[in-house]
Motif scaffolding. Structure first.
Motif, PDB file in Angstrom:
ATOM      1  N   GLY B  23      -5.697   5.017  10.917  1.00 58.00           N
ATOM      2  CA  GLY B  23      -6.421   5.038   9.646  1.00 58.00           C
ATOM      3  C   GLY B  23      -7.739   5.791   9.710  1.00 58.00           C
ATOM      4  O   GLY B  23      -8.191   6.341   8.715  1.00 58.00           O
ATOM      5  N   GLN B  24      -8.337   5.806  10.907  1.00 58.41           N
ATOM      6  CA  GLN B  24      -9.627   6.472  11.046  1.00 58.41           C
ATOM      7  C   GLN B  24      -9.565   7.930  10.593  1.00 58.41           C
ATOM      8  O   GLN B  24     -10.512   8.464  10.050  1.00 58.41           O
ATOM      9  N   ARG B  25      -8.396   8.534  10.829  1.00 58.88           N
ATOM     10  CA  ARG B  25      -8.292   9.963  10.516  1.00 58.88           C
ATOM     11  C   ARG B  25      -7.608  10.205   9.186  1.00 58.88           C
ATOM     12  O   ARG B  25      -7.354  11.343   8.826  1.00 58.88           O
ATOM     13  N   MET B  26      -7.252   9.118   8.491  1.00 55.90           N
ATOM     14  CA  MET B  26      -6.579   9.301   7.208  1.00 55.90           C
ATOM     15  C   MET B  26      -7.577   9.142   6.078  1.00 55.90           C
ATOM     16  O   MET B  26      -8.577   8.445   6.208  1.00 55.90           O
ATOM     17  N   GLY B  27      -7.262   9.777   4.967  1.00 53.06           N
ATOM     18  CA  GLY B  27      -8.139   9.639   3.809  1.00 53.06           C
ATOM     19  C   GLY B  27      -7.889   8.315   3.107  1.00 53.06           C
ATOM     20  O   GLY B  27      -6.945   7.593   3.425  1.00 53.06           O
ATOM     21  N   GLU B  28      -8.754   7.979   2.152  1.00 47.61           N
ATOM     22  CA  GLU B  28      -8.599   6.750   1.389  1.00 47.61           C
ATOM     23  C   GLU B  28      -7.230   6.660   0.742  1.00 47.61           C
ATOM     24  O   GLU B  28      -6.549   5.656   0.800  1.00 47.61           O
ATOM     25  N   ARG B  29      -6.835   7.769   0.150  1.00 44.90           N
ATOM     26  CA  ARG B  29      -5.585   7.809  -0.586  1.00 44.90           C
ATOM     27  C   ARG B  29      -4.416   7.497   0.350  1.00 44.90           C
ATOM     28  O   ARG B  29      -3.540   6.684   0.035  1.00 44.90           O
ATOM     29  N   ALA B  30      -4.428   8.167   1.513  1.00 46.37           N
ATOM     30  CA  ALA B  30      -3.319   7.980   2.463  1.00 46.37           C
ATOM     31  C   ALA B  30      -3.266   6.537   2.942  1.00 46.37           C
ATOM     32  O   ALA B  30      -2.188   5.932   3.017  1.00 46.37           O
ATOM     33  N   ILE B  31      -4.420   5.973   3.227  1.00 53.33           N
ATOM     34  CA  ILE B  31      -4.451   4.586   3.708  1.00 53.33           C
ATOM     35  C   ILE B  31      -3.893   3.657   2.642  1.00 53.33           C
ATOM     36  O   ILE B  31      -3.009   2.834   2.891  1.00 53.33           O
ATOM     37  N   GLY B  32      -4.412   3.813   1.427  1.00 52.82           N
ATOM     38  CA  GLY B  32      -4.001   2.925   0.349  1.00 52.82           C
ATOM     39  C   GLY B  32      -2.513   3.016   0.081  1.00 52.82           C
ATOM     40  O   GLY B  32      -1.838   1.999  -0.078  1.00 52.82           O
ATOM     41  N   TRP B  33      -2.002   4.249   0.065  1.00 53.43           N
ATOM     42  CA  TRP B  33      -0.584   4.382  -0.251  1.00 53.43           C
ATOM     43  C   TRP B  33       0.292   3.962   0.906  1.00 53.43           C
ATOM     44  O   TRP B  33       1.412   3.479   0.703  1.00 53.43           O
ATOM     45  N   THR B  34      -0.166   4.154   2.142  1.00 49.00           N
ATOM     46  CA  THR B  34       0.614   3.644   3.275  1.00 49.00           C
ATOM     47  C   THR B  34       0.809   2.144   3.129  1.00 49.00           C
ATOM     48  O   THR B  34       1.927   1.624   3.228  1.00 49.00           O
ATOM     49  N   ALA B  35      -0.298   1.462   2.875  1.00 45.21           N
ATOM     50  CA  ALA B  35      -0.219   0.003   2.744  1.00 45.21           C
ATOM     51  C   ALA B  35       0.651  -0.377   1.556  1.00 45.21           C
ATOM     52  O   ALA B  35       1.510  -1.266   1.640  1.00 45.21           O
TER      53      ALA B  35
END
Lengths: 166, 625, 100
Positions: B23-35
């Motif tokens: 997650g450290q290297r992912m953007g907000e959007r990527a984190i939110g959508w992964t979850a």
């Protein structure tokens, strides 16, 4: 009788050179005294029927090792030695060491005089280099190989230790 | 098969791992959508399992992946169970959970700990699934505890503010008190039945029946203590209103839709045991009904938009618990389901309001205080519409979901217990009153602050889940129409219960009460002056402080505890234990001070003593041997 | 007194002189040389006993001692050089960091 004269002379020379090592103020002199001691030791080996060891003593000890010592002394420029001077709290070091040395010698003398053995064995064993070689490669092959490994390790260790780490 | 059964559980864990590790290297959007995608995938898997259960006419799927504890008679495995009851719960958890995940992407936008938030959220969903999918009491307890842990982490999520951290701690500790009861209950179950597997326990319950009455009473009482902690009933409900300190989507997820339902779920799961203990059941029903009334009356005088909903949740949980106590578990679960829809909807709508009130960062005005709101209906039409749908469902206006479920509970109370019926009936009226007050205060009239005047609608990522939940709230009642609806039918393999037909008079009376109460609320709170004057009189403060139960705990339990702690800390710890430890330390130091003189640091000196030792050995060898 | 006793006594005298050198000298190089002297004294005793019992094992042992001594010298001198580099001194009394 001549044997005794030779042995006595050699012993005296040996002790004298050892004392020279102990007392000299210059490291080079000390090293040369040690070389003398080793050479005398080699002669005693010959007297004691160990010609192979005598040769090894000269070539390895008096030759290789002492050359290495003198080389390092000169490399470091450490031949002049400061007079011994005990740091505070160590004043007992010298008298105690000497007393212990005397005690050890007295015990050794007592043991040799009071419980000394009989005359030497009659027949001399064959101690030619051939015989020693046969012994080494027949009965002591494994220690021999281990020693080879030890020398290799020492070589690597010496290289690693003296390498400059930048 | 095993993988399919486990997949609802594994997807959130996978999402959690991805976000935690990368997650450290992912953007907000990527984190939110992964979850979010993890939970959506979990939902899809839950639907597949649901279909599977449906195809096999409610046959339970049992999967045991590994033995856990095997010690003597105790034999516990990591067993999972998917039957009609747990499959419905899985759908609620993952379905509502997914919507809340998506909503959170918008709500938490720009938060410094965005990644951590979604990791916790995934962990929460996984824990809740573990709880509902457990095939024995111990695995259920693991899920139960993990849920408690997640709630602690999420309530205190903005821990920079000491108040929030304290709220998280309070939730944790109060839950723990209930958990003690639950653990004791589990131990007693093991002592009685020699197993913790649901199948084994309930088979024995069926077989031994009445012979178990006495011990069943004790077990169910202990289990109920556990439920009062997690499902926020008297006397342990005090943590839930404070838990509103967490981010609003968390309130929706944990404190409305899923976690608090754990107690209700557990009681439904163990309904066979409760069936053997009429005394406990009566207690459960009365506690539930009393909780409902106390919480509903407290909600009437709250000023914080979320606190109203918090007390409302406690009150509605009271409804569910009372229903369980009355033995109508299907009605209880039905209300759990509809409540999950409309309460999540209400919380998320409230979150949308708070989000809008927050938009202006320059003022330090409380964005959750309803006294600062007003007139938001025109500025936030979607949020208003969804909030209104949720509010009407809560009030019990037909044909919204809340009407059917609440009516079923009231009907059961009407037929079994006049006291419970009285309490719940009064609660129903109060419910309409406080939600009407809230709608009036937040959405009608004129804006009472700059922030309210400048508020505007939230982004689509937040409004779409709202609309989805609103639709569910609108039609959700259809799954269990009166007189033996679908849910009754579906749960039949687990819970056999005869459904009652619709009592038209009762339904009309309560619809009338709800409408009238809403009208009164609207009429009372047209005038903003009225809100300002509120909270002056003694009884109003009494209600606002939730009947002073918190203060009571402070004066009794907490003070006693502090006294004991002080004695322990100052007399026993500092006076005896610390002193002893310090004395040991000082002794060692003194001894070392003597011994260190031997360490001169000079190699020659060490050599001298070595020489001394060698000569001593020589002397021994020469003279003493 | 026979020849073997004499040589063994000579060996012990040399050993004690070496030990005194180790204990009383402060120069690392001299200490090291004294250690060599002690090894040599031990070798002498081995050779004497080998002759006394007409057995070659003593001589073979001396051979091994010499090899080990050679290895030891290589490593020991490397250590002294390294220490000298950091401390600019071969005085062992300067290395007293272990003082309690």
């Amino acid at each position: 009788m001549t044997d005794w004269i030779v042995l006595g002379l050699l012993g005296a020379l040996s002790v004298a050179s050892a004392l020279g090592l102990l007392l000299s103020r210059n490291a080079i002199y000390a090293a040369l005294f040690l070389v003398l001691n080793f050479v005398v030791g080699a002669v005693i080996y010959i007297v004691l029927n160990a010609p192979f060891l005598a040769v090894v003593q000269i070539s390895v000890y008096a030759g290789a090792i002492m050359v290495l010592f003198i080389f390092v002394i000169m490399l470091l420029g450490a031949e002049r030695l400061t007079p011994a001077e005990n740091p505070p709290g160590l004043s007992y070091q010298r008298p105690l060491a000497i007393a212990l040395g005397v005690l050890a010698l007295s015990v050794a003398a007592y043991v040799l005089l009071a419980r000394g053995g009989e005359a030497a064995a009659t027949q001399a064993v064959d101690a030619s280099p051939t015989a020693i070689g046969v012994q080494l490669f027949r009965n002591y092959v494994f220690p021999f190989e281990v020693v080879a490994l030890l020398l290799l390790a020492a070589m690597v260790g010496a290289v690693v230790l003296t390498r400059r780490t930048e | 098969m095993e993988l399919l059964v486990l997949s609802p559980l594994l997807f959130p864990l996978l999402g959690l791992l991805i976000n935690a590790l990368f997650g450290q290297r992912m953007g907000e959007r990527a984190i939110g959508w992964t979850a979010s995608l993890a939970v959506i995938a979990s939902f899809v898997a839950a639907v597949a399992l649901f279909a599977q259960v449906g195809q096999s006419h409610g046959a339970a799927i049992r999967v045991s992946i590994a033995p856990w504890i095997a010690a003597g008679a105790l034999n516990v495995s990591w067993g999972f169970l998917v039957d009609p009851l747990s499959s419905v719960m899985m759908l609620i958890v993952t379905g509502v959970g997914a919507l809340i995940h998506i909503y959170s992407i918008g709500y938490m936008h720009g938060d410094a700990r965005f990644r951590r938030y979604f990791v916790y959220l995934n962990l929460f969903v996984a824990s809740m699934l573990l709880l509902v999918m457990a095939d024995n009491f111990l695995v259920l307890f693991v899920g139960w505890e993990l849920v408690g842990l997640c709630s602690y982490l999420l309530i205190g999520f903005w821990f920079e503010d000491l108040k929030n951290a304290a709220a998280g701690r309070k939730a944790f500790i109060v839950n723990r008190i209930g958990d003690v009861g639950f653990v004791l209950g589990i131990l007693l179950i093991f002592a009685t039945f020699g197993t913790l597997d649901f199948e084994g326990v309930f088979a024995q319950v069926k077989e031994r029946g009445e012979a178990l009455a006495a011990v069943a009473g004790a077990i169910t009482l202990l289990l109920f203590i556990g439920a009062t902690g997690k499902s926020a009933q008297i006397p342990l409900f005090v943590w839930l209103p404070d838990a509103m300190a967490g981010p609003t989507p968390v309130s929706a997820l944990i404190h409305a839709a899923t976690m608090v339902t754990a107690g209700v779920y557990m009681m439904s799961r163990a309904h066979a045991l409760f069936g053997l203990a009429p005394a406990t059941q009566t207690l459960v029903a009365i506690v539930g009904a009393a909780t409902a009334l106390v919480a509903a009356s407290s909600a009437l005088r709250q000023m914080d938009i979320k606190k109203v909903l918090a007390y409302s949740t406690v009150s509605q949980l009271g409804f569910m618990v009372a229903a369980a106590g009355l033995g109508v578990y299907v009605a209880s679960l039905f209300h759990l389901l509809t409540h999950a829809f409309f309460k999540a909807l209400l919380f998320l709508s409230a979150g949308s309001v708070i989000h809008a009130m927050h938009a202006d960062h320059h003022s330090n005005l409380d964005p959750q205080d309803m006294r600062n709101m007003g007139g938001l209906a025109r500025r936030m039409p979607i949020t208003f519409a969804t909030f209104a749908v949720g509010g009407l469902a809560l009030a019990g206006v037909p044909p919204l979901a809340g009407f059917f479920s609440k009516d079923e509970i009231l009907l059961a109370a009407f037929s079994y217990s006049p006291l419970v019926f009285l309490l719940l009936g009064a609660t129903a009226a109060l419910t309409a009153l406080y939600i009407g007050r809230q709608i009036a205060l937040v959405f009608f009239g004129e804006p009472r602050s700059v922030n309210a005047a400048h508020a505007h609608e939230s982004p689509a990522v937040m409004t779409v889940p709202l609309v989805a939940l609103a639709v569910l709230t609108l039609v959700g009642g259809a799954i269990n129409l009166p007189g033996g609806g679908w849910l009754h039918h579906w749960l039949e393999p687990v819970i056999k219960e005869t459904a009652k037909p619709l009592n038209v008079v009762l339904a009309l009376v309560f619809t009338g009460i709800a409408v009238v109460a809403l009208a009164i609320a609207w009429w009372l709170y047209r005038d903003p002056q009225r809100v300002r004057a509120e909270g002056r009189s003694a009884w109003e403060r009494f209600l606002a402080e939730a009947w002073r139960i918190d203060a009571l705990y402070h004066a009794t339990v907490l003070r006693m505890f502090y006294t004991i702690s002080t004695v322990c800390a100052q007399l026993i710890d500092a006076g005896a234990i610390d002193a002893a430890v310090n004395a040991v330390g000082r002794g060692a130091r003194a001894a070392a001070g003597v011994a260190r003189a031997a360490q001169t640091g000079f190699v020659r000196n060490y050599g001298l003593f070595m020489f001394l030792g060698a000569i001593a050995m020589m002397l021994y060898l020469v003279f003493l041997r | 007194m026979d020849a073997t006793s004499f040589v063994v006594f000579l060996s012990s005298v040399l050993f004690v002189i070496g030990a005194l050198g180790v204990l009383l000298r402060r120069n690392a190089l001299l200490i090291f040389m004294s250690v060599e002297l002690m090894l040599n004294a031990a070798n002498l005793a081995f050779v004497a006993f080998a002759q006394r019992w007409a057995h070659l094992t003593g001589q073979v042992f001396v051979f091994f001692v010499m090899t080990v001594a050679a290895a030891e010298v290589a490593v020991g001198l490397a250590l002294i050089v390294t220490i000298f580099r950091t401390k600019r001194s071969t005085n062992v009394d300067d290395l007293a960091q272990l003082r309690g």
